[in-house]
Design a protein around this motif. Structure first.
Motif, mmCIF file in Angstrom:
data_model
loop_
_atom_site.group_PDB
_atom_site.id
_atom_site.type_symbol
_atom_site.label_atom_id
_atom_site.label_comp_id
_atom_site.label_asym_id
_atom_site.label_seq_id
_atom_site.Cartn_x
_atom_site.Cartn_y
_atom_site.Cartn_z
ATOM 1 N N VAL A 258 0.856 -1.197 0.000
ATOM 2 C CA VAL A 258 0.000 0.000 0.000
ATOM 3 C C VAL A 258 0.885 1.237 0.000
ATOM 4 O O VAL A 258 1.908 1.269 0.683
ATOM 5 C CB VAL A 258 -0.864 0.014 1.281
ATOM 6 N N TRP A 259 0.493 2.267 -0.750
ATOM 7 C CA TRP A 259 1.227 3.533 -0.668
ATOM 8 C C TRP A 259 0.889 4.209 0.646
ATOM 9 O O TRP A 259 -0.284 4.336 1.005
ATOM 10 C CB TRP A 259 0.840 4.468 -1.820
ATOM 11 N N LYS A 260 1.900 4.641 1.326
ATOM 12 C CA LYS A 260 1.664 5.290 2.622
ATOM 13 C C LYS A 260 2.122 6.741 2.519
ATOM 14 O O LYS A 260 1.992 7.374 1.491
ATOM 15 C CB LYS A 260 2.393 4.517 3.713
ATOM 16 N N ASP A 261 2.747 7.241 3.585
ATOM 17 C CA ASP A 261 3.115 8.666 3.591
ATOM 18 C C ASP A 261 4.131 9.002 2.501
ATOM 19 O O ASP A 261 4.022 9.984 1.795
ATOM 20 C CB ASP A 261 3.688 9.058 4.965
ATOM 21 N N ILE A 262 5.175 8.144 2.412
ATOM 22 C CA ILE A 262 6.241 8.400 1.424
ATOM 23 C C ILE A 262 6.515 7.075 0.734
ATOM 24 O O ILE A 262 7.077 6.169 1.345
ATOM 25 C CB ILE A 262 7.527 8.899 2.136
ATOM 26 N N GLY A 263 6.093 6.948 -0.511
ATOM 27 C CA GLY A 263 6.253 5.650 -1.177
ATOM 28 C C GLY A 263 5.453 4.605 -0.411
ATOM 29 O O GLY A 263 4.288 4.801 -0.070
ATOM 30 N N ILE A 264 6.102 3.472 -0.116
ATOM 31 C CA ILE A 264 5.396 2.409 0.626
ATOM 32 C C ILE A 264 5.726 2.470 2.114
ATOM 33 O O ILE A 264 5.500 1.525 2.854
ATOM 34 C CB ILE A 264 5.760 1.013 0.062
ATOM 35 N N TRP A 265 6.298 3.613 2.553
ATOM 36 C CA TRP A 265 6.748 3.719 3.947
ATOM 37 C C TRP A 265 5.872 4.693 4.727
ATOM 38 O O TRP A 265 5.408 5.697 4.176
ATOM 39 C CB TRP A 265 8.209 4.212 4.009
ATOM 40 N N THR A 266 5.711 4.405 5.997
ATOM 41 C CA THR A 266 5.082 5.404 6.866
ATOM 42 C C THR A 266 6.114 6.492 7.149
ATOM 43 O O THR A 266 7.315 6.291 6.923
ATOM 44 C CB THR A 266 4.660 4.791 8.209
ATOM 45 N N HIS A 267 5.648 7.602 7.679
ATOM 46 C CA HIS A 267 6.548 8.718 7.964
ATOM 47 C C HIS A 267 7.666 8.273 8.907
ATOM 48 O O HIS A 267 8.837 8.578 8.697
ATOM 49 C CB HIS A 267 5.748 9.866 8.587
ATOM 50 N N GLU A 268 7.292 7.497 9.927
ATOM 51 C CA GLU A 268 8.291 7.071 10.922
ATOM 52 C C GLU A 268 9.311 6.117 10.306
ATOM 53 O O GLU A 268 10.516 6.225 10.556
ATOM 54 C CB GLU A 268 7.581 6.402 12.103
ATOM 55 N N GLU A 269 8.822 5.184 9.471
ATOM 56 C CA GLU A 269 9.751 4.243 8.802
ATOM 57 C C GLU A 269 10.703 5.004 7.894
ATOM 58 O O GLU A 269 11.905 4.720 7.836
ATOM 59 C CB GLU A 269 8.951 3.215 7.987
ATOM 60 N N TRP A 270 10.170 5.977 7.176
ATOM 61 C CA TRP A 270 10.998 6.764 6.252
ATOM 62 C C TRP A 270 12.107 7.489 7.012
ATOM 63 O O TRP A 270 13.268 7.488 6.599
ATOM 64 C CB TRP A 270 10.117 7.747 5.493
ATOM 65 N N LEU A 271 11.740 8.088 8.145
ATOM 66 C CA LEU A 271 12.747 8.815 8.924
ATOM 67 C C LEU A 271 13.847 7.865 9.375
ATOM 68 O O LEU A 271 15.032 8.199 9.345
ATOM 69 C CB LEU A 271 12.100 9.472 10.153
ATOM 70 N N MET A 272 13.452 6.658 9.760
ATOM 71 C CA MET A 272 14.461 5.698 10.214
ATOM 72 C C MET A 272 15.376 5.295 9.055
ATOM 73 O O MET A 272 16.610 5.257 9.188
ATOM 74 C CB MET A 272 13.779 4.466 10.781
ATOM 75 N N LEU A 273 14.759 5.005 7.903
ATOM 76 C CA LEU A 273 15.555 4.589 6.743
ATOM 77 C C LEU A 273 16.548 5.679 6.352
ATOM 78 O O LEU A 273 17.728 5.410 6.109
ATOM 79 C CB LEU A 273 14.637 4.285 5.559
ATOM 80 N N VAL A 274 16.061 6.921 6.315
ATOM 81 C CA VAL A 274 16.943 8.007 5.883
ATOM 82 C C VAL A 274 18.026 8.261 6.923
ATOM 83 O O VAL A 274 19.187 8.487 6.585
ATOM 84 C CB VAL A 274 16.134 9.285 5.575
ATOM 85 N N SER A 275 17.657 8.178 8.219
ATOM 86 C CA SER A 275 18.679 8.383 9.261
ATOM 87 C C SER A 275 19.779 7.344 9.152
ATOM 88 O O SER A 275 20.968 7.660 9.263
ATOM 89 C CB SER A 275 18.046 8.280 10.656
ATOM 90 N N LYS A 276 19.389 6.087 8.929
ATOM 91 C CA LYS A 276 20.398 5.030 8.781
ATOM 92 C C LYS A 276 21.233 5.291 7.526
ATOM 93 O O LYS A 276 22.439 5.033 7.496
ATOM 94 C CB LYS A 276 19.728 3.657 8.669
ATOM 95 N N GLY A 277 20.581 5.815 6.493
ATOM 96 C CA GLY A 277 21.314 6.121 5.263
ATOM 97 C C GLY A 277 22.311 7.239 5.463
ATOM 98 O O GLY A 277 23.463 7.162 5.026
ATOM 99 N N VAL A 278 21.888 8.271 6.177
ATOM 100 C CA VAL A 278 22.780 9.405 6.450
ATOM 101 C C VAL A 278 24.007 8.908 7.204
ATOM 102 O O VAL A 278 25.139 9.305 6.919
ATOM 103 C CB VAL A 278 22.037 10.482 7.284
#
Length: 1945
Positions: A299-319
């Motif tokens: 399902v499409w969520k806040d950003i792509g298939i991620w919720t806002h919280e998941e996205w923040l975690m993914l990007v933080s780990k990426g940074v």
């Protein structure tokens, strides 16, 4: 053209013409097969809507159409496939796995031919190989080859999978069963398996197949995997989860995975989850509309298939993965790497290289969509009335996140700020552009499933390029070549996506870089960059204004060709090649073509281009790079072509001038100078090649005359090779013209030179060239060049060429002369007989010749083709050319053969003359045949020596090569021409044999080495110059892959340059030739040459001959079927006693070759000969031979394992494989299986297994006999031990004599032998036990046996079950649970336990009892005494940390288990004196023996166990008391090894003793206190969860004593607190369903957000202020309670933050945060200050869940605001920056405002250091996220600066005014520094404000000067452009800021 990408071109305001830039999918990546791409899915246009099979047929047709000969029909190849699959089935039915792997290779060859395979066939073959990979007990090497085949048949994914989940379903459970035993091997088996890689291979299989596992099984997978995931198994289970879970129905598993990820601190977990996230983002980019459908799609969520919280975690780990050292924090240590190192109890064996950067780029690109309001205004100044941005960049949240990330790291792209992060950042840029282009092109496809609303849009594309543009321009001049290459790759793709944004700036930098002379780095960077963007530069379709810049840039390149600067030369030639490969170099200007300037040329109608809506970025309007309309542009381009003639002339003159300055040629390889000169020459050759190919006829004639005149008037000895290459380039472009021009003069000059004695001095080895031969070699080199290409062009000069070659053969007598002649002959033969493409120009030959094209070729520059539009022009030998070759063989080669034969007969009187004749004639003949690899196709041969073992092998199963058409010239054996040529070839082979035979008879062989070497090379040619060699094929593949990548932005691109398609056709043709070079049969002549000549030459006394012959032999054995077996007997005989040492060495090198050794070790008879031969080498004393024996004996151990024997003697049922075979049989016709062969093969099966088992037993007896000889050296005994250990296997009991031999060696005085013997006894015992326990073959090999002592109990109520484990065993009904490997996240349904009272015993069979008896008989009275004495010896290997020897402990466990404690009294009497002995080695021996006894007493009778405890218990106190610093480690190891993974209640007396120990923290001796504390810590760590009932009590004690005076004790307390928290942490849900529900709904399902020690910590925090007030003054300050408790807490935080369970300490760290800041200011205790700052830094840089970030932010802000100490503010500011950067996306707008407020407050702080620090911080914060507030801030600072008037120093308000003014100046400087590499519109006016204060007192003046010098440094690269933003007054102000006012002002 099948497909227009109007969107891609729309912004260029162009319509696609006939040479458009359109793109389509590629079917596959080159990781499997280089030909898989580009754009094999032509079918998108041709057969869209048809089946996959039809699409494959369409793809195949483009390959077949590109070849010049008829190929097999699809039906023919289908029959071949049936034949191969039939053989596979027979091998599988007869369980002949090793022969099956050779048929795998044939299937691989079939796949290489690209013929279509029905989807159902493919699916069934995948199933077959999948089942093969699951066979238990097969050799790892074999499974690996099957896994590889599985991957090849599936095909790798770049665009579309060859099989969808609907085509194939595979069961995951059997794979998990096989994998489980590899991941969690039984303890003693793990020791035996060593460094196996099977777990990685099986995980690879799982990953390849996971999309075919049924999605309905996801709950079952989670039910299986999650209960066994514990903190100790994360490194193992996370790869399992990510490898097995299908990529659909992600809602079932993503919530739990994110929660697990959040809870652990692990580098490899970050790797795996980022990879999974990247792949899922790509997989589900279409959401529910994708392949997974409505049910399986995400399902499409806040950003792509991620919720806002998941996205923040993914990007933080990426940074975090970019490792950027923000905030002057130096390198922030990655705690996760250290955490993985500490967690490596197991799991570290799983290895996979994961590129996080790739995953991160995928994640960003595939999450971009229009999913929010568009942010107003331009990207740099978004804003709304309240100062906060509204909406998102281009309306995409993911793009907005990317913008913030790139903006915050922008300054780290600049070369002046480079470091280890530069590679990461530039790699990230490159991957982002690659993924974006890929997705962009995919979404242009009609077949794209992504809904229109979620597709990329032109505005997103423009915003994307805009984001990456600045960092790419900064990194363009990076210092290291990798980063520069990445940046160029990114710029190339951006230039194709948005040329108007990229090209003008790039060209501006290009002109700047080429015009400066003194900055070579800039010049080379610019040249490399230009070569990357040559396509948009020359193609008017992509970027119209580009073409007119081509000639000026080419002119600027010419000075770059300079021998003194090789790097620059290579870069200059690279640009010329990449630009000229797309254009025709011809003059079409007005005066040349006669057209008026009006623009109505014939090319006009090719393309009508609209000019009004060309998009121009800001600031480009005034640029010279702005686009004019089409007519004006074309007129300018045509006029510029007038300069081509001058350019070409000066280019060739420059090249000739460079040739004149080359160093002299020489050396063994006849190279010119060193490596750099060779590289320059190669690059110049490829440049000249491309340039000559694209010259117009007039310019070609100009160049031809120029080169001819130079050749006629010069003969340079240093440029002979180079000039020949130049002529070859001309010949390749226009062979007939070149040949006609050069040949007559060459011939006459060569004849003259030879007449006057050139090359008449006889030599046979390389030597310095004779000056008088220079003219001859010069002309020979030219001759070689002009004869190299053109085939038919040679026919006109046939007689001249034959006569000349005959003359050269007879007259060139020096080595250089005759090897030059040989090279010419080889070229001539090749050019006449080869099938090769002849036209590599950028357009097809017929278009090139059209008058319209000649008049207006500029409109076609940069043209790209689709594969089916290209007409490849081939050279195919004509009848005349064949006759030329045959005449040459008759007239020149045959007499030369006669001569060699005559010389070989007269060996008794060889002298220098004869030797010279022999060498040169043989070299000549070899070259003739090496130039004819595809002239004769081998007919079928009579195999005289098949090398079969008739009882166990069948002729029908020996591999046959696939006979495909490959353009051989003569193929019919009945053709008289074929017979004529074949006779020549056979005679060549016979004469070579005769020569080899003759040379062996000659005495004084050293004189004739050159002749022998010539013979070896001739044998090489005879055997291997056929078809296509592997090396040549690999080179062609690599060449094609490079050429394909140069001009495409994605694998999906359907169009490419013509040359790429031509190379693809050539690779396909070569692949067909290569098939013929594989699996060739041997005739009797081949056998003679192989065994009598080549094998003997491998044993030559001369190293040079030996090495060369061995290389040829290994290649030959890899080409001819069973050639290795044929030569092995002669190798074994050469190893026997009495042979010359050189022969022995030669034989060892042959046998030790990895391929040969693998074969000999897989055949039992050969294996025995090999191993015995190695062991019999001890008679030879030569050290080099002993070294070889040692090396090869170690290398062959990998082929000595029970699985190798099992693979060869497999008899177990294979139901899975059988089922897959039945399915495959249904695919093909009934007759495809040879039933008689199948029956014969199955009959062989048991016979083969029996024979091999018998042979293996004989081998063991032979080796044992050698080992038992009294004369055998101990090193050889050690070797035999290792060999014999490899023969011990689980399906057969070791013979008693073997067991007894091993027992004898356990008392060997040699530690190495002893250690091997102990391991061997352990292996025999373990495998004997497994065999006794197993009832079936699967149980035996999959480790699924059941111990007769074990029971399974179900866990119905986990809390009760745990409580039960804490209760002491009572009565007879209790049970022990040894391994508690579940119950962390959830519980398994059942668990294995052992009842207390056991009556059962091991059911040994007769053979096992015999073996046991043999061991028992050796353990006599004094055995243990001797053993203990040997173990007590001082070891030679000194280790820094004392430890117990694992093999000794394991051996003791084995004896204790085998003999049930029968020798207990004997053992204890031996241990008694050792325990109390002061010698540390004796204590180590005692600890080893006792550990073994305690662990081995698991199933002893109760009475024996009690005896052991009654002896041991009273001695615990003694052991502890007398433990010294050098022995205490032995006893802590004893504790750890005893309790680990066993139920502590088995050791109740020991546990009771530990728990009764008094922990004293206030004693005098730190060591004695440490001993007791360490015992407790080790107990907590080893008992794990089961220490929880007592650990809380200990935690309380530890907190009470945190103020210990001793650093060691404080460290120990910190460590203990970490462990207690780790084991207390048990979310433990009752079921997996409950866990999944909690993860989906609960905010803290894994209970990580409440600290375990919250109450105790609050008490400490409450006391800290009081203790702080009570601190002692220095120097006793470190004795203060505040400092001691503080250090303990800091150590505990530091250790916890670096552990995998770092999340557990987060709540405590939050609570301690204010105190951390307080401690960081205490400069009187450096240790406290250092630790608090370090913890603060780590805390601010690790990932925090969004819910915690605002807490930390508030704490930091309030600490800075409320603190009275300026030091606290100074230490908190850097932490704030790091924290702000790491959590950039998480911090709310209100949080950002708080940060801004506190920074503005600090700007006017009393302390100047704080003010300066806040200015630095402010510039970073503004750059990252506050660009919309720049203007208000600027106005604020300016008004403050204007409002302050500095009074005189004496005035009372002076300091206050100075502070205010300084804060305003610092604020302005911060704004300037926030844009270090650009000049914003508001910036120039600030210079006037700052210049006014440049002379104010410090610190104001120093701040301004520093700001100005930084500005100068960061803008010097672009100053020529930046200075235009300033007016004259502002420039003056800037210089005032730099230097203050003038002295005279």
């Amino acid at each position: 053209m099948s497909l227009d990408i109007n969107n891609l071109i729309a912004e260029f305001a162009e319509e696609l013409g006939s040479s458009g830039f359109s793109v389509v999918m590629d079917e596959e990546d080159m990781s499997v097969d280089v030909l898989e791409s580009p754009s094999d899915d032509i079918a998108a246009a041709l057969v869209s809507g048809h089946s996959a099979y039809d699409k494959q047929k369409a793809t195949l047709q483009t390959y077949l159409d590109s070849l010049p000969y008829e190929c097999e029909s699809i039906d023919d190849m289908q029959h071949k496939l049936e034949y191969i699959v039939g053989k596979l089935i027979i091998c599988a039915e007869s369980k002949n796995w090793l022969i099956l792997t050779s048929w795998d290779a044939m299937l691989q060859c079939w796949l290489q031919m690209r013929y279509p395979m029905a989807t159902s066939t493919r699916a069934k073959l995948v199933r077959f190989y999948y089942e093969l990979c699951l066979l238990p007990g097969i050799e790892v090497r074999v499974i690996r080859s099957w896994a590889d085949m599985l991957y090849r048949i599936l095909g790798s994914k770049t665009v579309k999978h060859k099989l969808e989940a609907t085509d194939l379903q595979l069961p995951w459970k059997p794979l998990w069963d096989v994998l489980y035993k590899e991941l969690f091997p039984k303890n003693r088996l793990a020791e035996l398996n060593g460094k196996r890689n099977l777990n990685n291979i099986l995980l690879y299989v799982a990953e390849s197949c996971k999309r075919y596992f049924p999605a309905t099984d996801i709950p079952n997978m989670l039910e299986t995997f999650l209960p066994i995931l514990t903190p100790d198994t994360t490194l193992t289970m996370i790869p399992v989860l990510t490898s097995f879970l299908p990529p659909t129905h992600t809602h079932l598993y993503l919530p739990v995975l994110f929660r697990i990820w959040e809870a652990f601190n692990s580098f490899s977990m970050d790797d795996r989850f980022l990879e999974l996230a990247g792949n899922l983002a790509e997989e589900h980019v279409a959401g529910k509309a994708g392949l997974a459908g409505e049910e399986g799609g995400a399902v499409w969520k806040d950003i792509g298939i991620w919720t806002h919280e998941e996205w923040l975690m993914l990007v933080s780990k990426g940074v975090e993965s970019l490792y950027v050292p923000v905030g002057n924090s130096g390198n922030i240590p990655t705690t996760s790497i250290q955490a993985d190192a500490t967690a490596a109890r197991q799991g570290s064996k799983i290895k996979k290289n994961i590129s996080r950067i790739n995953c991160l780029a995928k994640l960003f690109v595939y999450s971009i969509a229009l999913d929010g309001p568009v942010r107003g205004d331009s990207p740099s100044t978004p804003g709304s009335p309240n100062g906060q941005p509204v909406g998102y960049l281009a309306g995409s949240k993911a793009l907005d996140s990317l913008d913030k990330l790139i903006t915050s790291t922008e300054s780290f792209f600049h070369p002046s700020n480079s470091g280890h992060w530069t590679f990461m950042l530039t790699n990230f840029l490159q991957r982002l552009t690659v993924e974006f282009a890929d997705r962009w092109l995919e979404e242009q496809q009609p077949s794209c499933k992504t809904p229109m609303t979620h597709r990329l849009t032109p505005s997103i594309r423009r915003a994307f390029v805009n984001i990456l543009r600045t960092p790419a321009f900064l990194a363009m001049f990076s210092k290291d070549s990798f980063s520069m290459g990445m940046t160029q790759s990114a710029l190339r793709i951006m230039a194709l996506l948005e040329p108007t944004l990229i090209m003008p700036e790039l060209l501006e930098r290009a002109y700047g870089g080429l015009e400066v002379v003194n900055e070579t780095h800039r010049t080379t960077a610019v040249l490399k960059m230009l070569s990357a963007i040559s396509l948009p530069l020359v193609s008017e379709i992509i970027w119209r204004p580009g073409q007119k810049h081509l000639l000026p840039l080419l002119d600027l390149c010419i000075p770059g060709i300079d021998l003194n600067d090789p790097n620059k030369t290579v870069c200059a030639t690279l640009f010329i090649v990449s630009a000229i490969q797309h254009v025709k170099v011809g003059d079409i200007s007005m005066h040349h073509s006669g057209f008026a300037l009006s623009g109505d040329t014939p090319g006009e109608d090719l393309m009508e281009i609209d000019t009004d809506d060309t998009y121009l970025p800001e600031g480009v309007e005034m640029s010279p790079f702005v686009a004019l309309n089409t007519q004006e542009e074309r007129t300018l381009v045509r006029e510029s072509t007038a300069g081509f003639a001058d350019w070409v002339t000066s280019l060739f003159r420059r090249v000739l001038a460079l040739y004149e300055n080359l160093p002299e040629e020489g050396g063994k390889k006849k190279t010119t100078g060193g490596k750099s000169e060779e590289t320059v020459l190669k690059s110049i050759k490829s440049m000249v090649d491309v340039v000559t190919l694209h010259l117009s006829d007039q310019l070609f004639d100009l160049v031809l005359n120029l080169v001819f005149d130079y050749a006629a008037t010069n003969a340079k000895s240093n440029a002979i090779r180079a000039f020949g290459q130049l002529v070859a380039c001309l010949a390749r472009a226009q062979p007939q013209k070149t040949l006609d021009k050069f040949l007559p003069s060459c011939i006459s000059r060569i004849q003259d030179e030879l007449r006057y004695g050139a090359s008449s001095i006889r030599t046979t080895s390389t030597h310095d060239p004779v000056p008088s031969d220079t003219t001859l070699h010069w002309n020979m080199s030219i001759l070689r060049g002009c004869l190299a290409y053109g085939g038919r062009a040679l026919l006109k000069h046939k007689e001249d060429i034959i006569n000349l070659l005959s003359l050269l053969l007879n007259k060139t007598k020096s080595e250089r002369g005759y090897s030059g002649t040989a090279a010419i002959v080889s070229r001539v033969m090749h050019t006449l007989s080869g099938v090769y493409p002849t036209d590599n120009r950028f357009v097809d030959g017929d278009l090139w010749a059209q008058p319209e094209f000649i008049q207006s070729h500029n409109t076609q520059w940069g043209r790209l083709y689709e594969s089916n539009d290209v007409k490849v022009k081939w050279h195919v030998p004509s009848t005349e050319e064949v006759q030329f070759i045959l005449d040459f063989l008759d007239r020149v080669a045959a007499p030369a053969l006669d001569r060699v034969e005559t010389l070989a007969h007269s060996t008794e009187n060889w002298d220098e003359v004869v030797r010279n004749d022999f060498c040169r004639y043989l070299t000549f003949l070899r070259s003739v045949w090496s130039g004819l690899p595809s002239f004769l196709k081998e007919a079928s041969k009579d195999v005289v020596h098949p090398c079969l073992v008739p009882e166990v092998e069948l002729e029908g199963l020996i591999v046959d090569p696939i006979d495909v058409k490959a353009g051989f010239v003569l193929t019919d054996p009945d053709d008289p021409r074929y017979r004529q040529a074949f006779q020549h070839r056979i005679r060549f082979g016979n004469v070579v044999h005769l020569a080899a035979d003759a040379l062996r008879q000659i005495q004084g062989g050293e004189d004739h080495l050159d002749a022998v070497v010539a013979v070896v090379k001739a044998i090489d040619t005879y055997f291997l110059d056929y078809g296509m060699s592997r090396g040549d094929f690999a080179t062609l593949q690599k060449n094609f892959a490079q050429s394909r990548e140069v001009n495409r932005i994605s694998a999906r691109q359907k169009e490419n340059s013509r040359v790429a398609w031509v190379k693809r056709a050539q690779v396909y043709h070569s692949g067909r030739l290569y098939m013929h070079a594989l699996y060739r049969r041997r005739s009797s002549l081949d056998d003679t040459l192989l065994k009598e000549d080549l094998a003997e030459l491998c044993l030559s006394p001369y190293t040079r001959v030996r090495r060369l012959a061995q290389n040829v032999l290994h290649s030959t054995c890899g080409t001819y079927v069973r050639a290795t077996r044929y030569i092995l007997p002669s190798m074994f005989s050469a190893l026997s006693k009495g042979n010359d040492p050189d022969r022995i060495k030669g034989a060892l090198y042959v046998l030790g070759n990895k391929g040969t050794a693998a074969l000999t070790m897989s055949e039992p008879l050969l294996q025995r000969q090999y191993l015995v031969s190695l062991l019999e080498c001890q008679h030879e004393e030569k050290p080099s031979i002993q070294k070889l024996v040692n090396t090869y004996s170690t290398e062959c151990l990998i082929h000595l394992s029970e699985e190798v024997i099992r693979t060869a003697t497999y008899l177990a049922p294979t139901p899975g494989v059988q089922a897959s075979l039945r399915a495959i049989e249904a695919e093909f016709s009934a007759a495809f299986l040879d039933r008689s062969l199948l029956t014969a093969a199955i009959e062989c099966t048991t016979r083969r297994a029996r024979t091999r088992s018998e042979e293996t037993d004989k081998t063991v007896r032979s080796i044992l006999e050698i080992a038992s000889r009294p004369t055998t050296h101990w090193r050889y005994v050690q070797m035999t031990m290792k060999f014999l250990m490899g023969f011990v296997r689980r399906d057969a009991v070791a013979p008693p004599e073997l067991a007894r031999f091993f027992m004898e060696q356990t008392l060997s005085p040699q530690p190495g032998i002893r250690s091997s013997a102990e391991q061997a006894i352990m292996k025999i015992a373990v495998l004997m036990k497994i065999r006794a326990y197993s009832k079936t073959d699967d149980e035996l090999w999959l480790c699924k046996w059941r111990s007769p002592f074990a029971r399974t109990i179900s866990i119905d109520n986990p809390p009760d079950f745990l409580a039960q484990l804490d209760q002491p065993i009572s009565g007879t009904n209790g049970f022990y649970v040894d391994v508690l490997d579940t119950g962390f996240l959830a519980w398994t349904k059942t668990i294995k336990c052992y009842p207390v009272n056991l009556n059962s015993s091991v059911p040994w069979d007769a053979a096992s009892r015999e073996c046991l008896q043999a061991m028992r008989s050796y353990i006599g009275e004094g055995y243990y005494t001797q053993l203990a004495a040997l173990w007590s010896q001082e070891t030679s290997k000194t280790s820094n940390t004392p430890h117990l020897h694992a093999e000794n402990v394991m051996f003791m466990i084995t004896l204790a288990k085998l003999f049930n404690g029968e020798d207990l009294h004997q053992v204890l009497s031996v241990v008694e004196p050792l325990v109390t002995d002061a010698d540390k080695f004796k204590q180590a021996a005692a600890a080893e023996i006792l550990t073994g006894l305690l662990r081995g007493s698991k199933h002893w009778p109760k009475q024996t166990r009690e005896e052991l405890w009654s002896w041991l218990t009273p001695r615990f106190d003694v052991i502890l008391t007398q433990a010294k610093p050098d022995t205490v480690a032995y006893w802590t190891s004893f504790l750890e090894n005893t309790i680990l993974n066993l139920d502590p209640r088995r050791f109740q007396p020991l546990v009771d003793w530990i728990l009764s120990l008094h922990l004293d923290f206030q004693g005098d001796s730190a060591f004695s206190m440490m001993k007791a504390l360490n015992v407790v810590v080790v107990f907590i760590d080893s008992a794990g969860v089961r220490s929880n009932s007592v650990s809380k009590r200990y935690a309380s004690t530890l907190f009470d004593n945190a103020d210990s005076n001793y650093a060691e004790i404080r460290t120990s307390i910190a460590n203990a607190l970490c462990l207690i928290a780790k084991y207390q942490w048990r979310p433990a849900y009752l079921s997996v369903d409950a866990l999944l529900t909690a993860c989906a709904n609960s905010p803290d399902p894994l209970q990580t957000r409440h600290g375990f020690f919250a109450d105790r910590l609050q008490a400490v925090i409450a006391d800290l202020p009081k203790w702080k007030d009570e601190r002692f003054p220095p120097p006793r300050v470190s004795q203060s309670r505040y400092d001691k408790v503080g250090l303990t807490m800091l150590l505990w935080l530091w250790m916890s933050l670096h552990s995998p369970e770092a999340c557990l300490v987060r709540p405590h760290a939050m609570a301690l945060l204010p105190e951390l800041l307080t401690m960081s200011e205490l400069s009187d205790n450096p240790e406290l200050q250092r630790y608090s700052s370090a913890v603060l830094r780590v805390l601010s840089s690790i990932y925090l869940p969004p819910s915690l970030t605002h807490i930390v932010l508030d704490e930091l802000v309030s600490a800075i605001k409320s603190s009275e100490s300026w030091r606290i503010r100074l230490h908190a500011l850097p932490a704030l920056v790091v924290f702000f950067y790491r959590n950039l996306l998480t911090i709310s707008p209100s949080g950002v405002l708080k940060v801004m407020d506190v920074l503005l407050d600090c700007l006017s702080d009393e302390n100047v250091e704080v003010r300066e620090m806040s200015s630095k911080t402010l510039s970073g914060v503004v750059r990252c996220s506050q660009r919309q507030n720049i203007v208000p801030l600027k106005n604020r600072f300016i008004s403050l600066a204007r409002s302050v008037k500095l009074p005189s120093r004496a005035h009372s308000e002076y300091s206050e005014s100075l502070r205010k003014l300084h804060s305003a100046i610092l604020g302005l400087c911060a704004l300037i520094e926030s844009f270090p590499y650009s000049v914003e519109p508001w910036m120039p006016s600030l210079t006037e404000v700052l210049a006014r204060h440049a002379t104010d007192p410090p610190p104001i003046s120093t701040t301004i000067r520093h700001c100005a010098s930084e500005f100068k440094k960061t803008h010097q690269d672009t100053w020529h452009k930046d200075q235009l933003a300033f007016d004259e007054d502002q420039l003056q102000s800037l210089s005032t800021m730099l230097v203050g006012t003038s002295y005279y002002a």
